[in-house]
Design a protein around this motif. Structure first.
Motif, PDB file in Angstrom:
ATOM      1  N   UNK A 193      -6.585  -8.271  -4.119  1.00 33.68           N
ATOM      2  CA  UNK A 193      -5.304  -8.846  -4.539  1.00 33.68           C
ATOM      3  C   UNK A 193      -4.208  -7.779  -4.443  1.00 33.68           C
ATOM      4  N   UNK A 194      -4.523  -6.582  -4.926  1.00 32.73           N
ATOM      5  CA  UNK A 194      -3.530  -5.502  -4.963  1.00 32.73           C
ATOM      6  C   UNK A 194      -3.079  -5.107  -3.555  1.00 32.73           C
ATOM      7  N   UNK A 195      -4.038  -5.006  -2.647  1.00 34.72           N
ATOM      8  CA  UNK A 195      -3.720  -4.594  -1.268  1.00 34.72           C
ATOM      9  C   UNK A 195      -2.781  -5.593  -0.607  1.00 34.72           C
ATOM     10  N   UNK A 196      -3.059  -6.873  -0.814  1.00 35.87           N
ATOM     11  CA  UNK A 196      -2.208  -7.947  -0.276  1.00 35.87           C
ATOM     12  C   UNK A 196      -0.798  -7.844  -0.863  1.00 35.87           C
ATOM     13  N   UNK A 197      -0.765  -7.693  -2.192  1.00 32.82           N
ATOM     14  CA  UNK A 197       0.521  -7.700  -2.897  1.00 32.82           C
ATOM     15  C   UNK A 197       1.424  -6.531  -2.482  1.00 32.82           C
TER      16      UNK A 197
END
Ligand code: NAI
Length: 382
Positions: free
Chosen positions: A135-139
């Motif tokens: 999730x963090x990488x996408x965000x």
């Protein structure tokens, strides 16, 4: 009884159970008690939980809980309120939450910390570091795209051609690989660097171009990276400098377990960047890969061509609470399923996943590095 409360940490919007995982747990013969409004910030209504089979209560009586599922590490007061033998399942941050670990130990709680789940194939469905890093990488990429005064994709229009943005990803673990994939989907030209030997192939598999620096690989056990010595770290920064100057967007995700984030970019290295460029530092909360980043803030830096923006990511997974919770709650319920036999919670400590994830049990801190960090003040660790 499995209990799920609304998260107490300000700003935390995730929840440790979703209607889907409530159904899974009910199917195992377990009772679920959910504090009213626990899923509201993540986008899950009380009505959905009720329909899935949860009992909704105004407040959870901690002294009656069998399993307490949570997202953020518990505070010491909550740990102390639990009765001996209570099982907790959630993130523990044992390195930084020593007061809670001490309280869990003293309350004789069986605490499972999802960060400690062994990174083996069988345990992937319980690996919250992986699900939340995704999730963090996408965000991170979306944060960069929103601030960049340029397009990510190539546009060939009647009014002229716009070249694609150049995105550099430093640290190509779970979050970095997702950042590469997301930036590629948006049409950017993506390159990346990491110090692990396997990372060149992993970057290529996501469609990124690996930047080979003249540095030996630095692999530690368990698929993690080893901290570079001062000389090699400086050499890495020197070799990265021209790539930094070339990039419109830089996403940094480099980490070393149990250590402050490696410093990959110094202020001096920013000098050659184009005005308007954006750097998103996912490691801002753990020391920062980039000099000058502040977690939760944008920092403007003057360079020769104008101003660039450093974005210090904070609570990255919590910014997308619906899907982050969907994945996280699955990690939690899969671990609970692993320790449930015939509708009863009975962890098998011969199982390497169960044993590996267990932080405290029967008044003992089982995770060696945490036990060492608590010593010599504590008694009763092995
Ligand atoms: P992490 O969050 O500890 O670190 C992120 C990345 O930073 C890593 O790829 C690391 O090599 C890199 N890094 C550290 N120092 C650096 C430096 N000086 N310059 C550039 N990059 C640097 O790691 P994460 O994302 O948790 O994954 C670590 C490994 O675990 C990966 O190899 C991944 O494939 C593996 N893994 C295995 C799983 C399984 O088998 N179940 C599940 C998840 C990850």
């Amino acid at each position: 009884m499995i209990a799920v409360r609304r998260e107490r940490t300000p700003g935390e919007r995730r929840v440790a159970a979703t209607p889907e995982t409530v159904k899974q747990l009910v199917g195992l013969g377990l009772d679920i008690e959910l504090e009213k409004g626990a899923g509201e910030a993540a986008g899950y209504s009380d009505a959905e939980y009720k329909e899935a089979g949860a009992k909704l209560v105004a407040a959870i009586d901690l002294s009656k809980v069998g399993v307490l599922a949570h997202v953020r590490p518990l505070d010491a007061k909550t740990a102390t309120a639990l009765k001996a033998g209570t099982v907790t399942v959630g993130l523990g941050s044992p390195a930084s939450e020593l007061a809670t670990v001490r309280a869990l130990r003293d309350a004789k709680v069986t605490a499972f910390a999802l960060e400690l789940v062994p990174r083996i194939s069988r345990a992937q469905s319980m690996d919250a570091l992986t699900s939340q890093a995704l999730v963090a990488g996408y965000r991170c990429v979306l944060e960069a795209a929103m601030r960049l005064p340029r397009f990510f994709p190539l546009y060939m229009t009647a009014a002229g051609t716009i070249p694609p943005a150049k995105v550099l990803v430093l640290g190509a673990g779970v979050a970095g690989l997702q950042a590469i994939a997301t930036a590629k989907r948006l049409g950017a030209k993506v390159s990346a660097n990491d110090v692990r030997a396997a990372s060149a192939d992993e970057v290529a598999s996501m469609g990124g171009t690996f930047i080979h620096l003249d540095l030996d690989a630095a692999d530690a056990s368990g698929g993690y990276a080893k901290e570079l010595g001062q000389d090699r770290a400086q050499r890495q920064r020197d070799l990265l400098t021209p790539h930094v100057s070339e990039a419109d967007v830089i996403i940094t995700t480099a980490a070393i377990p149990g250590r402050p984030a490696p410093r990959l970019i110094t202020t001096k290295m920013l000098a050659g960047m184009r005005a308007g460029s954006v750097i998103v530092d996912l490691a801002a909360e753990s020391g920062g890969n980039v000099e000058g980043t502040v977690a939760g803030k944008d920092v403007e830096v003057k360079v020769a061509s104008g101003t660039i923006t450093l974005v210090g990511m904070k609570d990255a997974a919590s910014t997308m609470p619906y899907d982050a919770s969907r994945l996280y709650a699955k990690n939690v319920s899969n671990l609970i399923a692993l320790i449930t036999h015939d509708g009863k919670i009975s962890p098998d400590f011969e199982d390497e996943v169960v044993a590996g994830a267990c932080l405290t049990r029967d008044g003992v801190v089982l995770h060696e590095p945490t036990a060492e960090a608590l010593a010599p003040a504590q008694k009763g660790t092995k």
